[in-house]
Design a protein around this motif. Structure first.
Motif, PDB file in Angstrom:
ATOM      1  N   PRO A  95       0.797  -1.228   0.000  1.00  0.00           N
ATOM      2  CA  PRO A  95       0.000   0.000   0.000  1.00  0.00           C
ATOM      3  C   PRO A  95       0.834   1.286   0.000  1.00  0.00           C
ATOM      4  O   PRO A  95       0.436   2.273  -0.608  1.00  0.00           O
ATOM      5  CB  PRO A  95      -0.840  -0.109   1.268  1.00  0.00           C
ATOM      6  CG  PRO A  95      -0.117  -1.063   2.135  1.00  0.00           C
ATOM      7  CD  PRO A  95       0.590  -2.009   1.214  1.00  0.00           C
ATOM      8  N   ALA A  96       1.986   1.281   0.643  1.00  0.00           N
ATOM      9  CA  ALA A  96       2.804   2.497   0.683  1.00  0.00           C
ATOM     10  C   ALA A  96       3.325   2.856  -0.710  1.00  0.00           C
ATOM     11  O   ALA A  96       3.300   4.026  -1.106  1.00  0.00           O
ATOM     12  CB  ALA A  96       3.973   2.321   1.652  1.00  0.00           C
ATOM     13  N   TYR A  97       3.785   1.862  -1.447  1.00  0.00           N
ATOM     14  CA  TYR A  97       4.281   2.117  -2.800  1.00  0.00           C
ATOM     15  C   TYR A  97       3.162   2.564  -3.737  1.00  0.00           C
ATOM     16  O   TYR A  97       3.353   3.438  -4.576  1.00  0.00           O
ATOM     17  CB  TYR A  97       4.985   0.881  -3.371  1.00  0.00           C
ATOM     18  CG  TYR A  97       6.281   0.572  -2.680  1.00  0.00           C
ATOM     19  CD1 TYR A  97       7.366   1.431  -2.785  1.00  0.00           C
ATOM     20  CD2 TYR A  97       6.415  -0.570  -1.914  1.00  0.00           C
ATOM     21  CE1 TYR A  97       8.564   1.157  -2.142  1.00  0.00           C
ATOM     22  CE2 TYR A  97       7.605  -0.859  -1.267  1.00  0.00           C
ATOM     23  CZ  TYR A  97       8.675   0.013  -1.388  1.00  0.00           C
ATOM     24  OH  TYR A  97       9.848  -0.262  -0.749  1.00  0.00           O
ATOM     25  N   VAL A  98       2.014   1.947  -3.597  1.00  0.00           N
ATOM     26  CA  VAL A  98       0.865   2.333  -4.425  1.00  0.00           C
ATOM     27  C   VAL A  98       0.456   3.767  -4.109  1.00  0.00           C
ATOM     28  O   VAL A  98       0.136   4.546  -5.008  1.00  0.00           O
ATOM     29  CB  VAL A  98      -0.318   1.353  -4.221  1.00  0.00           C
ATOM     30  CG1 VAL A  98      -1.568   1.853  -4.917  1.00  0.00           C
ATOM     31  CG2 VAL A  98       0.053  -0.028  -4.737  1.00  0.00           C
ATOM     32  N   THR A  99       0.504   4.137  -2.831  1.00  0.00           N
ATOM     33  CA  THR A  99       0.165   5.501  -2.426  1.00  0.00           C
ATOM     34  C   THR A  99       1.077   6.506  -3.115  1.00  0.00           C
ATOM     35  O   THR A  99       0.606   7.481  -3.702  1.00  0.00           O
ATOM     36  CB  THR A  99       0.291   5.651  -0.891  1.00  0.00           C
ATOM     37  OG1 THR A  99      -0.585   4.727  -0.272  1.00  0.00           O
ATOM     38  CG2 THR A  99      -0.046   7.048  -0.449  1.00  0.00           C
ATOM     39  N   LEU A 100       2.371   6.265  -3.037  1.00  0.00           N
ATOM     40  CA  LEU A 100       3.321   7.182  -3.678  1.00  0.00           C
ATOM     41  C   LEU A 100       3.162   7.184  -5.192  1.00  0.00           C
ATOM     42  O   LEU A 100       3.157   8.239  -5.826  1.00  0.00           O
ATOM     43  CB  LEU A 100       4.755   6.808  -3.296  1.00  0.00           C
ATOM     44  CG  LEU A 100       5.142   7.087  -1.854  1.00  0.00           C
ATOM     45  CD1 LEU A 100       6.537   6.544  -1.558  1.00  0.00           C
ATOM     46  CD2 LEU A 100       5.059   8.574  -1.558  1.00  0.00           C
TER      47      LEU A 100
ATOM     48  N   THR B 154      -8.112   8.727   5.061  1.00  0.00           N
ATOM     49  CA  THR B 154      -7.438   7.580   5.657  1.00  0.00           C
ATOM     50  C   THR B 154      -6.742   6.815   4.535  1.00  0.00           C
ATOM     51  O   THR B 154      -7.257   5.844   4.001  1.00  0.00           O
ATOM     52  CB  THR B 154      -8.439   6.687   6.399  1.00  0.00           C
ATOM     53  OG1 THR B 154      -9.500   6.356   5.494  1.00  0.00           O
ATOM     54  CG2 THR B 154      -9.001   7.379   7.620  1.00  0.00           C
ATOM     55  N   VAL B 155      -5.536   7.285   4.182  1.00  0.00           N
ATOM     56  CA  VAL B 155      -4.869   6.852   2.959  1.00  0.00           C
ATOM     57  C   VAL B 155      -4.588   5.355   2.929  1.00  0.00           C
ATOM     58  O   VAL B 155      -4.975   4.676   1.978  1.00  0.00           O
ATOM     59  CB  VAL B 155      -3.572   7.659   2.743  1.00  0.00           C
ATOM     60  CG1 VAL B 155      -2.824   7.157   1.531  1.00  0.00           C
ATOM     61  CG2 VAL B 155      -3.890   9.129   2.584  1.00  0.00           C
ATOM     62  N   LEU B 156      -3.917   4.818   3.930  1.00  0.00           N
ATOM     63  CA  LEU B 156      -3.588   3.392   3.877  1.00  0.00           C
ATOM     64  C   LEU B 156      -4.842   2.531   3.923  1.00  0.00           C
ATOM     65  O   LEU B 156      -4.947   1.535   3.207  1.00  0.00           O
ATOM     66  CB  LEU B 156      -2.625   3.015   4.998  1.00  0.00           C
ATOM     67  CG  LEU B 156      -1.187   3.460   4.776  1.00  0.00           C
ATOM     68  CD1 LEU B 156      -0.313   3.034   5.949  1.00  0.00           C
ATOM     69  CD2 LEU B 156      -0.631   2.910   3.486  1.00  0.00           C
ATOM     70  N   ALA B 157      -5.803   2.911   4.751  1.00  0.00           N
ATOM     71  CA  ALA B 157      -7.064   2.166   4.780  1.00  0.00           C
ATOM     72  C   ALA B 157      -7.744   2.254   3.418  1.00  0.00           C
ATOM     73  O   ALA B 157      -8.297   1.267   2.926  1.00  0.00           O
ATOM     74  CB  ALA B 157      -7.979   2.710   5.870  1.00  0.00           C
TER      75      ALA B 157
END
Length: 185
Positions: free
Chosen positions: A40-45, A157-160
């Motif tokens: 999820p962190a990589y997808v967010t960036l 709630t970005v990661l969620a």
């Protein structure tokens, strides 16, 4: 495939996508959904920077369009230049503050999911395909509308959000693949 459907003397044009487009779309959705759940962190960036770059490129193209010959006069050109400059500023802001990008992205995803759900429901109730095809389209439409409401209720709630997006894409992708395989002729 576009078909002409005759209905009591009136002609209407109906559009039923080919089965393989559903399968391909579903597979892509499942793969991206797995990435969302696994990283999820990589997808967010990635999504944040992708949207930022897209907005900058769109701004540059809008400014270039202002200098093309058209019938809008000077007022239209000035409006396009202002719009393009604002887009470039917003796009560059994304690179400096990813949270602002996510605020924008979440609402874009909500809008996309709502349109997808409404389109699936519309296709289900207006299409002339099999009952199972229509049922699967209704299920896919309801899943998309649920995602839209979730995102609207909890936008930051970005990661969620990435996890929910991933689960949605996997579920929706599976339903769309099944729909495509069931409509294969």
């Amino acid at each position: 495939m576009t078909e002409i459907i005759e209905n009591e003397g009136a002609e209407t044009i109906g559009f039923t996508p080919s089965w393989w487009t559903f399968v391909l779309l579903g597979i892509i959705a499942v793969i991206f959904g797995i990435f969302c759940v696994a990283m999820p962190a990589y997808v967010t960036l990635f999504l944040g920077y992708f949207i930022g770059a897209f907005v900058v490129v769109w701004g540059i193209m809008t400014i270039a369009q202002a200098f093309q010959p058209h019938e809008g006069g000077t007022g239209r050109s000035v409006a396009l230049i202002i719009l393009g400059i604002l887009a470039i500023i917003v796009g560059l802001m994304v690179f400096t503050n990813i949270l602002s990008a996510w605020f924008t992205i979440t609402y874009l995803v909500a809008f996309w999911a709502m349109l997808t759900g409404i389109t699936n429901l519309f296709q289900a109730f207006t299409g002339k395909d099999s009952t199972w095809y229509k049922i699967l389209l209704v299920i896919a439409g309801i899943i998309a509308i649920i995602l839209a409401f979730y995102v609207l209720l909890y936008p930051l709630t970005v990661l969620a959000f990435i996890y929910v997006l991933g689960i949605f894409l996997i579920a929706w992708g599976v339903v769309v693949v099944i729909t495509g395989l069931m409509t294969q002729k």
